[in-house]
Design a protein around this motif. Sequence first.
Motif, PDB file in Angstrom:
ATOM      1  N   VAL A 154       6.622  -5.589  -3.563  1.00  0.00           N
ATOM      2  CA  VAL A 154       6.209  -6.427  -2.433  1.00  0.00           C
ATOM      3  C   VAL A 154       5.959  -5.531  -1.222  1.00  0.00           C
ATOM      4  O   VAL A 154       6.882  -4.944  -0.656  1.00  0.00           O
ATOM      5  CB  VAL A 154       7.261  -7.508  -2.102  1.00  0.00           C
ATOM      6  CG1 VAL A 154       6.784  -8.377  -0.944  1.00  0.00           C
ATOM      7  CG2 VAL A 154       7.559  -8.364  -3.331  1.00  0.00           C
ATOM      8  N   LYS A 155       4.695  -5.420  -0.845  1.00  0.00           N
ATOM      9  CA  LYS A 155       4.295  -4.547   0.258  1.00  0.00           C
ATOM     10  C   LYS A 155       4.463  -5.209   1.618  1.00  0.00           C
ATOM     11  O   LYS A 155       4.712  -4.537   2.608  1.00  0.00           O
ATOM     12  CB  LYS A 155       2.834  -4.110   0.088  1.00  0.00           C
ATOM     13  CG  LYS A 155       2.593  -3.242  -1.109  1.00  0.00           C
ATOM     14  CD  LYS A 155       3.316  -1.926  -0.951  1.00  0.00           C
ATOM     15  CE  LYS A 155       2.976  -0.945  -2.035  1.00  0.00           C
ATOM     16  NZ  LYS A 155       3.758   0.288  -1.896  1.00  0.00           N
ATOM     17  N   GLU A 156       4.292  -6.524   1.657  1.00  0.00           N
ATOM     18  CA  GLU A 156       4.340  -7.216   2.950  1.00  0.00           C
ATOM     19  C   GLU A 156       4.535  -8.709   2.727  1.00  0.00           C
ATOM     20  O   GLU A 156       4.073  -9.264   1.737  1.00  0.00           O
ATOM     21  CB  GLU A 156       3.041  -6.969   3.715  1.00  0.00           C
ATOM     22  CG  GLU A 156       3.032  -7.520   5.113  1.00  0.00           C
ATOM     23  CD  GLU A 156       1.861  -7.021   5.942  1.00  0.00           C
ATOM     24  OE1 GLU A 156       1.575  -7.669   6.956  1.00  0.00           O
ATOM     25  OE2 GLU A 156       1.241  -6.001   5.595  1.00  0.00           O
ATOM     26  N   VAL A 157       5.230  -9.323   3.676  1.00  0.00           N
ATOM     27  CA  VAL A 157       5.316 -10.779   3.743  1.00  0.00           C
ATOM     28  C   VAL A 157       4.726 -11.162   5.098  1.00  0.00           C
ATOM     29  O   VAL A 157       5.288 -10.838   6.138  1.00  0.00           O
ATOM     30  CB  VAL A 157       6.765 -11.297   3.618  1.00  0.00           C
ATOM     31  CG1 VAL A 157       6.791 -12.812   3.738  1.00  0.00           C
ATOM     32  CG2 VAL A 157       7.393 -10.835   2.313  1.00  0.00           C
ATOM     33  N   GLN A 158       3.577 -11.804   5.063  1.00  0.00           N
ATOM     34  CA  GLN A 158       2.865 -12.165   6.290  1.00  0.00           C
ATOM     35  C   GLN A 158       3.035 -13.661   6.545  1.00  0.00           C
ATOM     36  O   GLN A 158       2.734 -14.468   5.664  1.00  0.00           O
ATOM     37  CB  GLN A 158       1.380 -11.823   6.147  1.00  0.00           C
ATOM     38  CG  GLN A 158       0.546 -12.163   7.350  1.00  0.00           C
ATOM     39  CD  GLN A 158       0.855 -11.261   8.539  1.00  0.00           C
ATOM     40  OE1 GLN A 158       1.061 -10.077   8.401  1.00  0.00           O
ATOM     41  NE2 GLN A 158       0.876 -11.830   9.714  1.00  0.00           N
ATOM     42  N   VAL A 159       3.509 -14.007   7.729  1.00  0.00           N
ATOM     43  CA  VAL A 159       3.656 -15.408   8.110  1.00  0.00           C
ATOM     44  C   VAL A 159       2.634 -15.705   9.204  1.00  0.00           C
ATOM     45  O   VAL A 159       2.647 -15.066  10.262  1.00  0.00           O
ATOM     46  CB  VAL A 159       5.087 -15.714   8.618  1.00  0.00           C
ATOM     47  CG1 VAL A 159       5.202 -17.174   9.027  1.00  0.00           C
ATOM     48  CG2 VAL A 159       6.118 -15.354   7.555  1.00  0.00           C
ATOM     49  N   VAL A 160       1.754 -16.644   8.930  1.00  0.00           N
ATOM     50  CA  VAL A 160       0.743 -17.061   9.904  1.00  0.00           C
ATOM     51  C   VAL A 160       1.197 -18.422  10.438  1.00  0.00           C
ATOM     52  O   VAL A 160       1.089 -19.429   9.751  1.00  0.00           O
ATOM     53  CB  VAL A 160      -0.659 -17.140   9.269  1.00  0.00           C
ATOM     54  CG1 VAL A 160      -1.693 -17.507  10.321  1.00  0.00           C
ATOM     55  CG2 VAL A 160      -1.023 -15.825   8.591  1.00  0.00           C
ATOM     56  N   ALA A 161       1.725 -18.406  11.645  1.00  0.00           N
ATOM     57  CA  ALA A 161       2.340 -19.602  12.226  1.00  0.00           C
ATOM     58  C   ALA A 161       1.405 -20.285  13.221  1.00  0.00           C
ATOM     59  O   ALA A 161       0.410 -19.717  13.666  1.00  0.00           O
ATOM     60  CB  ALA A 161       3.650 -19.223  12.907  1.00  0.00           C
ATOM     61  N   ARG A 189      -1.398   2.103   3.411  1.00  0.00           N
ATOM     62  CA  ARG A 189      -0.843   2.355   4.740  1.00  0.00           C
ATOM     63  C   ARG A 189      -0.236   1.053   5.257  1.00  0.00           C
ATOM     64  O   ARG A 189      -0.899   0.225   5.852  1.00  0.00           O
ATOM     65  CB  ARG A 189      -1.933   2.825   5.703  1.00  0.00           C
ATOM     66  CG  ARG A 189      -2.448   4.211   5.408  1.00  0.00           C
ATOM     67  CD  ARG A 189      -3.421   4.647   6.480  1.00  0.00           C
ATOM     68  NE  ARG A 189      -4.419   3.618   6.767  1.00  0.00           N
ATOM     69  CZ  ARG A 189      -5.693   3.685   6.406  1.00  0.00           C
ATOM     70  NH1 ARG A 189      -6.150   4.715   5.759  1.00  0.00           N
ATOM     71  NH2 ARG A 189      -6.520   2.705   6.701  1.00  0.00           N
ATOM     72  N   PHE A 190       1.061   0.891   5.002  1.00  0.00           N
ATOM     73  CA  PHE A 190       1.763  -0.293   5.459  1.00  0.00           C
ATOM     74  C   PHE A 190       2.772   0.110   6.519  1.00  0.00           C
ATOM     75  O   PHE A 190       3.407   1.162   6.417  1.00  0.00           O
ATOM     76  CB  PHE A 190       2.494  -0.988   4.303  1.00  0.00           C
ATOM     77  CG  PHE A 190       1.574  -1.718   3.391  1.00  0.00           C
ATOM     78  CD1 PHE A 190       1.201  -3.023   3.679  1.00  0.00           C
ATOM     79  CD2 PHE A 190       1.050  -1.112   2.275  1.00  0.00           C
ATOM     80  CE1 PHE A 190       0.319  -3.708   2.844  1.00  0.00           C
ATOM     81  CE2 PHE A 190       0.181  -1.790   1.445  1.00  0.00           C
ATOM     82  CZ  PHE A 190      -0.183  -3.081   1.733  1.00  0.00           C
ATOM     83  N   PRO A 191       2.951  -0.759   7.527  1.00  0.00           N
ATOM     84  CA  PRO A 191       3.972  -0.456   8.539  1.00  0.00           C
ATOM     85  C   PRO A 191       5.362  -0.490   7.921  1.00  0.00           C
ATOM     86  O   PRO A 191       5.616  -1.251   7.004  1.00  0.00           O
ATOM     87  CB  PRO A 191       3.797  -1.575   9.572  1.00  0.00           C
ATOM     88  CG  PRO A 191       3.028  -2.638   8.897  1.00  0.00           C
ATOM     89  CD  PRO A 191       2.288  -2.016   7.758  1.00  0.00           C
TER      90      PRO A 191
END
Length: 192
Positions: A154-161, A189-191
């Motif tokens: 899992v590279k990222e969990v993005q929450v669009v609120a 390139r992930f933060p």
Amino acid sequence: MKIIGFIASPRKEGNTAWVINKILEGAKEQGAETQSWCFSDLDIKPCRSCYGCKQGDQGCIISDDMQKLYDAIEHADALVLGSPVYMGQMSAQAKIFTDRLFAQFSPRFSPYFKENAAKKKLILVFTQGNPDPGLFQLYFDYTKNMFQLLEFDVKEVQVVAGMRNEPAHERKDLHTVMRDIGSSLVSERFPE
């Protein structure tokens, strides 16, 4: 690189679909081959807990559209799973899909776990009406952990609120952010 997007929403052209398509657009701009699946177009039945998938090499014995998705996942390098938040968690469509992954990805605590399972990269995306992206953080962390137990990277969990007030496609800030996520999936390139 092949990246597959899964739109686990009952709305084919809603916020979740727009966000997933923008992420795939960013990946495609970096040279990735992309494909998306909209669950509202598919017939995916719930898991029967029959364990037929663990007896021999036939995989899941349920004959439905999930068979197409198993094949797509097998040939993909990375996945992007998007779901609206309903009642504080993923949609019913996303849950059925996740349950059916058991046929190919067994959790570490399962006796069926394959020691040499290759990790697929995964980005989880949640869209929600509430403007507080941290409101359901415990659930998002739980979901990330569950996919890690299934051996996904899992590279990222993005929450669009805040989707209740303004649709995703009208939010100028999201156009670049979502494309950058797709680009990062290709370039790694992930933060931190």
